[in-house]
Design a protein around this motif. Structure first.
Motif, PDB file in Angstrom:
ATOM      1  N   SER A 248       8.538   0.296  15.519  1.00 32.87           N
ATOM      2  CA  SER A 248       8.110  -0.173  14.193  1.00 32.87           C
ATOM      3  C   SER A 248       6.595  -0.234  14.071  1.00 32.87           C
ATOM      4  O   SER A 248       5.886  -0.493  15.043  1.00 32.87           O
ATOM      5  N   ILE A 249       6.130   0.019  12.852  1.00 34.91           N
ATOM      6  CA  ILE A 249       4.706  -0.067  12.488  1.00 34.91           C
ATOM      7  C   ILE A 249       4.618  -0.837  11.179  1.00 34.91           C
ATOM      8  O   ILE A 249       5.361  -0.564  10.225  1.00 34.91           O
ATOM      9  N   LYS A 250       3.741  -1.799  11.128  1.00 36.58           N
ATOM     10  CA  LYS A 250       3.511  -2.552   9.901  1.00 36.58           C
ATOM     11  C   LYS A 250       2.363  -1.921   9.122  1.00 36.58           C
ATOM     12  O   LYS A 250       1.298  -1.634   9.680  1.00 36.58           O
ATOM     13  N   VAL A 251       2.566  -1.700   7.813  1.00 36.59           N
ATOM     14  CA  VAL A 251       1.560  -1.102   6.936  1.00 36.59           C
ATOM     15  C   VAL A 251       1.102  -2.166   5.942  1.00 36.59           C
ATOM     16  O   VAL A 251       1.927  -2.759   5.235  1.00 36.59           O
ATOM     17  N   ASN A 252      -0.188  -2.422   5.889  1.00 43.85           N
ATOM     18  CA  ASN A 252      -0.784  -3.389   4.948  1.00 43.85           C
ATOM     19  C   ASN A 252      -1.733  -2.671   4.002  1.00 43.85           C
ATOM     20  O   ASN A 252      -2.423  -1.724   4.412  1.00 43.85           O
ATOM     21  N   TRP A 253      -1.790  -3.122   2.741  1.00 45.65           N
ATOM     22  CA  TRP A 253      -2.720  -2.539   1.779  1.00 45.65           C
ATOM     23  C   TRP A 253      -2.918  -3.482   0.601  1.00 45.65           C
ATOM     24  O   TRP A 253      -2.195  -4.460   0.450  1.00 45.65           O
ATOM     25  N   ARG A 254      -3.901  -3.146  -0.213  1.00 47.82           N
ATOM     26  CA  ARG A 254      -4.165  -3.857  -1.456  1.00 47.82           C
ATOM     27  C   ARG A 254      -4.135  -2.867  -2.627  1.00 47.82           C
ATOM     28  O   ARG A 254      -4.307  -1.665  -2.424  1.00 47.82           O
ATOM     29  N   PRO A 255      -3.899  -3.331  -3.872  1.00 45.00           N
ATOM     30  CA  PRO A 255      -3.811  -2.401  -5.011  1.00 45.00           C
ATOM     31  C   PRO A 255      -5.132  -1.664  -5.247  1.00 45.00           C
ATOM     32  O   PRO A 255      -6.198  -2.086  -4.777  1.00 45.00           O
ATOM     33  N   PRO A 256      -5.084  -0.558  -5.989  1.00 46.63           N
ATOM     34  CA  PRO A 256      -6.331   0.129  -6.372  1.00 46.63           C
ATOM     35  C   PRO A 256      -7.218  -0.793  -7.201  1.00 46.63           C
ATOM     36  O   PRO A 256      -6.787  -1.839  -7.708  1.00 46.63           O
ATOM     37  N   LYS A 257      -8.466  -0.399  -7.359  1.00 45.53           N
ATOM     38  CA  LYS A 257      -9.377  -1.145  -8.218  1.00 45.53           C
ATOM     39  C   LYS A 257      -8.775  -1.254  -9.625  1.00 45.53           C
ATOM     40  O   LYS A 257      -8.134  -0.326 -10.121  1.00 45.53           O
ATOM     41  N   VAL A 258      -8.992  -2.400 -10.270  1.00 41.23           N
ATOM     42  CA  VAL A 258      -8.381  -2.656 -11.579  1.00 41.23           C
ATOM     43  C   VAL A 258      -8.741  -1.564 -12.578  1.00 41.23           C
ATOM     44  O   VAL A 258      -7.880  -1.086 -13.329  1.00 41.23           O
ATOM     45  N   GLU A 259     -10.012  -1.148 -12.588  1.00 43.81           N
ATOM     46  CA  GLU A 259     -10.446  -0.174 -13.582  1.00 43.81           C
ATOM     47  C   GLU A 259      -9.914   1.226 -13.310  1.00 43.81           C
ATOM     48  O   GLU A 259     -10.077   2.130 -14.141  1.00 43.81           O
ATOM     49  N   LEU A 260      -9.268   1.426 -12.147  1.00 46.01           N
ATOM     50  CA  LEU A 260      -8.717   2.740 -11.811  1.00 46.01           C
ATOM     51  C   LEU A 260      -7.189   2.752 -11.807  1.00 46.01           C
ATOM     52  O   LEU A 260      -6.576   3.766 -11.468  1.00 46.01           O
ATOM     53  N   ARG A 261      -6.556   1.646 -12.216  1.00 42.09           N
ATOM     54  CA  ARG A 261      -5.092   1.596 -12.180  1.00 42.09           C
ATOM     55  C   ARG A 261      -4.459   2.340 -13.346  1.00 42.09           C
ATOM     56  O   ARG A 261      -3.359   2.854 -13.242  1.00 42.09           O
ATOM     57  N   ASN A 262      -5.124   2.353 -14.492  1.00 44.15           N
ATOM     58  CA  ASN A 262      -4.657   3.105 -15.666  1.00 44.15           C
ATOM     59  C   ASN A 262      -3.295   2.646 -16.182  1.00 44.15           C
ATOM     60  O   ASN A 262      -2.530   3.431 -16.730  1.00 44.15           O
ATOM     61  N   GLY A 263      -2.984   1.384 -15.997  1.00 39.97           N
ATOM     62  CA  GLY A 263      -1.726   0.858 -16.490  1.00 39.97           C
ATOM     63  C   GLY A 263      -1.179  -0.202 -15.560  1.00 39.97           C
ATOM     64  O   GLY A 263      -1.867  -0.683 -14.648  1.00 39.97           O
ATOM     65  N   VAL A 264       0.083  -0.560 -15.775  1.00 37.45           N
ATOM     66  CA  VAL A 264       0.746  -1.560 -14.937  1.00 37.45           C
ATOM     67  C   VAL A 264       1.329  -0.857 -13.714  1.00 37.45           C
ATOM     68  O   VAL A 264       2.115   0.089 -13.845  1.00 37.45           O
ATOM     69  N   LEU A 265       0.933  -1.318 -12.518  1.00 36.40           N
ATOM     70  CA  LEU A 265       1.471  -0.734 -11.295  1.00 36.40           C
ATOM     71  C   LEU A 265       2.942  -1.117 -11.164  1.00 36.40           C
ATOM     72  O   LEU A 265       3.306  -2.295 -11.241  1.00 36.40           O
ATOM     73  N   ARG A 266       3.780  -0.115 -10.958  1.00 41.01           N
ATOM     74  CA  ARG A 266       5.223  -0.344 -10.844  1.00 41.01           C
ATOM     75  C   ARG A 266       5.698  -0.334  -9.398  1.00 41.01           C
ATOM     76  O   ARG A 266       6.555  -1.129  -9.016  1.00 41.01           O
ATOM     77  N   SER A 267       5.161   0.566  -8.598  1.00 39.76           N
ATOM     78  CA  SER A 267       5.620   0.680  -7.214  1.00 39.76           C
ATOM     79  C   SER A 267       4.594   1.445  -6.391  1.00 39.76           C
ATOM     80  O   SER A 267       3.591   1.950  -6.920  1.00 39.76           O
ATOM     81  N   TYR A 268       4.843   1.506  -5.088  1.00 37.07           N
ATOM     82  CA  TYR A 268       4.038   2.295  -4.156  1.00 37.07           C
ATOM     83  C   TYR A 268       4.979   3.232  -3.393  1.00 37.07           C
ATOM     84  O   TYR A 268       6.114   2.847  -3.059  1.00 37.07           O
ATOM     85  N   THR A 269       4.519   4.420  -3.130  1.00 42.73           N
ATOM     86  CA  THR A 269       5.259   5.353  -2.281  1.00 42.73           C
ATOM     87  C   THR A 269       4.545   5.438  -0.937  1.00 42.73           C
ATOM     88  O   THR A 269       3.385   5.883  -0.866  1.00 42.73           O
ATOM     89  N   VAL A 270       5.210   4.947   0.106  1.00 40.24           N
ATOM     90  CA  VAL A 270       4.671   4.993   1.470  1.00 40.24           C
ATOM     91  C   VAL A 270       5.306   6.200   2.158  1.00 40.24           C
ATOM     92  O   VAL A 270       6.536   6.244   2.346  1.00 40.24           O
ATOM     93  N   SER A 271       4.481   7.184   2.485  1.00 35.21           N
ATOM     94  CA  SER A 271       4.958   8.404   3.130  1.00 35.21           C
ATOM     95  C   SER A 271       4.491   8.415   4.578  1.00 35.21           C
ATOM     96  O   SER A 271       3.337   8.052   4.872  1.00 35.21           O
ATOM     97  N   TYR A 272       5.355   8.854   5.500  1.00 30.81           N
ATOM     98  CA  TYR A 272       4.965   8.865   6.928  1.00 30.81           C
ATOM     99  C   TYR A 272       5.677  10.018   7.633  1.00 30.81           C
ATOM    100  O   TYR A 272       6.736  10.487   7.194  1.00 30.81           O
ATOM    101  N   ARG A 273       5.054  10.461   8.719  1.00 31.80           N
ATOM    102  CA  ARG A 273       5.643  11.539   9.506  1.00 31.80           C
ATOM    103  C   ARG A 273       5.186  11.432  10.956  1.00 31.80           C
ATOM    104  O   ARG A 273       4.129  10.880  11.257  1.00 31.80           O
ATOM    105  N   ASP A 274       6.004  12.018  11.829  1.00 29.09           N
ATOM    106  CA  ASP A 274       5.732  12.072  13.272  1.00 29.09           C
ATOM    107  C   ASP A 274       4.664  13.133  13.511  1.00 29.09           C
ATOM    108  O   ASP A 274       4.908  14.332  13.336  1.00 29.09           O
ATOM    109  N   ASN A 275       3.474  12.688  13.900  1.00 32.50           N
ATOM    110  CA  ASN A 275       2.362  13.616  14.069  1.00 32.50           C
ATOM    111  C   ASN A 275       2.439  14.407  15.372  1.00 32.50           C
ATOM    112  O   ASN A 275       1.732  15.399  15.545  1.00 32.50           O
TER     113      ASN A 275
END
Length: 606
Positions: A248-275
């Motif tokens: 397991s790996i824990k992923v932490n983040w914060r939303p984009p800057k308010v002026e760059l959101r361009n609307g109401v944030l609905r969800s995030y897509t976390v994509s990952y792959r075995d490098n």
């Protein structure tokens, strides 16, 4: 006299009469294109009654009106050239004034009002010279055609031009809470326009002005609109990866800057792959946008494998750019198991703990993190300290307070899960603060009333059980303390000390007590019991219409103390009473103040 002279003599007399007496009044009127204008004309209807009259243009006539525009029989309109000509005055009162509605430049010139007075050559005429100036355009009416993500298309119908062609239109646009002085202005010539360079999901105000050679119109109606949402322009911020285990790996983040959101944030897509794999297929995980910061734990990963992770924010319009972080490898060793923590001893401000470490995993345990907090607080507010060995103590705790403790084992592989949570309360201690607001009041030659409030809550150090009220005769050669115990039952509290000596000064102290002992004493100035000759004054009760009644009792005594004051009612409302009083004889010392007591009229005692 010749034939010609005999025919023209009346005309000569008429012209001479007009020159001497004046047959016509002359007015100059200036109007603006599009406005209504009124031209004055009146006659003495009281003397003549209603009379026929007419209005003509440009020249006078011996009879009737040249270029007639309107005619009346004195009571109503008989004929008119256009609906724009009307008689708005009181016709039967002799008001023959002409109103020209929506004046045009072609309406300029001379107007003549002729009133037909009975008799020869008696007609009255009034002349008005009308000058029509062009004006500013009227206020345009603006409407929205299309709202887009970064633009809006608006349109309007050309307003009245004020007599001069409209040359331009001015568009002002601003964010809804900004002043108009900050608006972005643009100029157009058509009757629709597309305003661009707007921000998505942003509310704006927009207004329009029409311009001609005379000036600028008043502002149009103000349009308020919100642009459509767009996909975010900025990536999520502060992305961090933390390996939690071999899978397991824990992923932490914060939303984009308010002026760059361009609307109401609905969800995030976390994509990952075995490098480290030859075939690097992306896997995707959707996380609802619920707060700041956010996190997700990627599970079912491969042991000791490097993973590439990206995150994209989504609005209803689509996905934004991805944020990235350095590759993160799952653990290749097992972290330690959590320890078992136990209580060894506890005092009022200190605790002694010991613990048994669990399985150390694939690397030796190097130490422990100890977290503790007040029982009602969250673990995010906990105090963390680094400890080694298998026992420790924590000092500077608050007495009679419940705490939670937990422990984490740490090795080079990582940190264990939290241990069991140990919950306990420190012992009580004697109060650290004295009782508050202590007051003494002589009631009689043998009694003194003592009132007080408990110590500050944070200084009580436990449950208050009782108070010790100590007092002594300050005038005696042998000043032995006497003590009274009062159960701690409320806030405020009081006691009446009895069997005292008359005209004697007493010193009084109060101490609060918990099960751990007495706290510091509060004191008050010495208080003297009353003289033997003192008598109690009478009581005055004032009933009111409010939910509570007010009763005052004079607590002074005579003859040595002041005489009682005379209390009177000044005003009363449904929840307030205003009183005033006249002090009596001050006695042997100036009056320093008054005690005011009140109770419900049906209540018991004071």
């Amino acid at each position: 006299m010749s034939h010609f002279g005999s025919r023209c003599f009346p005309l000569y007399c008429f012209l001479l009469f007009c020159q001497l007496k004046g047959c016509a009044s002359l007015y100059y009127v200036t109007a603006t294109v599009g406005a209504d204008v009124s031209l004055k004309c009146s006659y003495n209807a009281w003397h003549h009654g209603p009379l026929p009259f007419c209005w003509g243009r440009e020249s006078t006539s011996t009879f009737g009106c040249n270029n007639q525009v309107i005619k009346s029989d004195g009571t109503s309109v008989v004929s008119r050239l256009s609906w724009r000509y009307s008689l708005s005055g009181y016709l039967r009162g002799g008001d023959a004034s002409l109103t020209i509605m929506q004046v045009q430049e072609s309406d300029g010139g001379k107007y003549v009002c002729r009133v037909e007075i009975p008799g020869w050559f008696n007609d009255e005429t009034t002349e008005s010279i009308v000058r029509v100036n062009p004006g500013r355009p009227s206020q345009p009416l603006l409407s929205i055609r299309v709202i887009m993500e970064r633009a809006v298309r608006v349109g309007w119908i050309p307003p009245f031009n004020g007599g001069r062609a409209i040359t331009d239109y001015i568009i002002d646009v601003k964010k809804i809470y900004d002043p108009w002085s900050s608006a972005i202005r643009s100029w157009v010539k058509s009757t629709d326009a597309t305003v661009v360079n707007l921000r998505p999901a942003t509310t704006y105000n927009l207004r329009l002005f029409a311009v001609n050679s005379v000036g600028t119109s008043d502002a149009s109606n103000v349009l308020t609109f919100t642009t459509k949402e767009a996909a975010p322009e900025g990536p999520p911020l502060d992305m961090q990866l933390q390996a939690l285990s071999t899978k397991s790996i824990k992923v932490n983040w914060r939303p984009p800057k308010v002026e760059l959101r361009n609307g109401v944030l609905r969800s995030y897509t976390v994509s990952y792959r075995d490098n480290d794999s030859a075939v690097q297929n992306w896997l995707h995980h959707t996380v609802a946008a619920t707060g700041d910061p956010q996190s997700v734990i990627l599970t079912n990963l491969k042991y000791s494998t490097r993973y590439e992770v990206t995150i994209q924010a989504r609005t209803n319009a689509g996905l934004g750019p991805a944020s990235t972080a350095p590759l993160c490898s799952t653990l290749d060793e097992v972290p330690p198991d959590p320890p078992v923590i136990e209580l060894e001893d506890v005092t009022s401000n200190k605790i002694f703990l010991f613990w048994t470490p669990g399985f150390q995993g694939d690397s030796p345990i190097t130490g422990f993190y100890l977290d503790y907090k007040a029982a009602n607080d969250s673990w995010t507010s906990a105090v963390r300290s680094w400890v080694t060995g298998t026992r420790t103590s924590v000092a500077d705790l608050h007495p009679a307070t419940t705490y939670d403790f937990r422990l984490f084992a740490v090795s080079s592989v990582g940190m264990s899960k939290a241990s069991n949570v140990l919950t306990f309360a420190t012992n009580e201690a004697a109060p650290e603060g004295p009782p508050l607001d202590m007051q003494l009041q002589a009631l009689s030659p043998q009694s003194i009333k003592v009132t007080w409030r408990p110590p500050k809550f944070e200084l009580r150090n436990g449950v208050l059980r009782s108070y010790t009220v100590s007092y002594r005769d300050n005038d005696s050669a042998v000043q032995n303390w006497l003590h009274r115990t009062v159960a701690a039952t409320g806030d405020p509290q009081s006691i009446i000390l009895t069997n005292l000596k008359p005209s004697t000064r007493y010193e009084v102290t109060i101490q609060a007590r918990t099960n751990a002992g007495l706290g510091p004493a509060s004191t008050a100035p010495l208080c003297s019991t009353l003289d033997e000759a003192s008598t109690v004054a009478t009581t005055i009760t004032l009933a009111t219409t409010s939910p509570a009644a007010v009763t005052t009792r004079d607590t002074t005594f005579s003859p040595v103390p002041p005489d009682p004051p005379v209390l009177e009612l000044e005003d009363v409302t449904n929840n307030k009473i205003s009183l005033f009083w006249t002090p009596g004889f001050e006695g042997d010392s100036p009056i320093t103040g008054f005690y005011l007591e009140y109770k419900e009229a049906n209540g018991y005692g004071y």
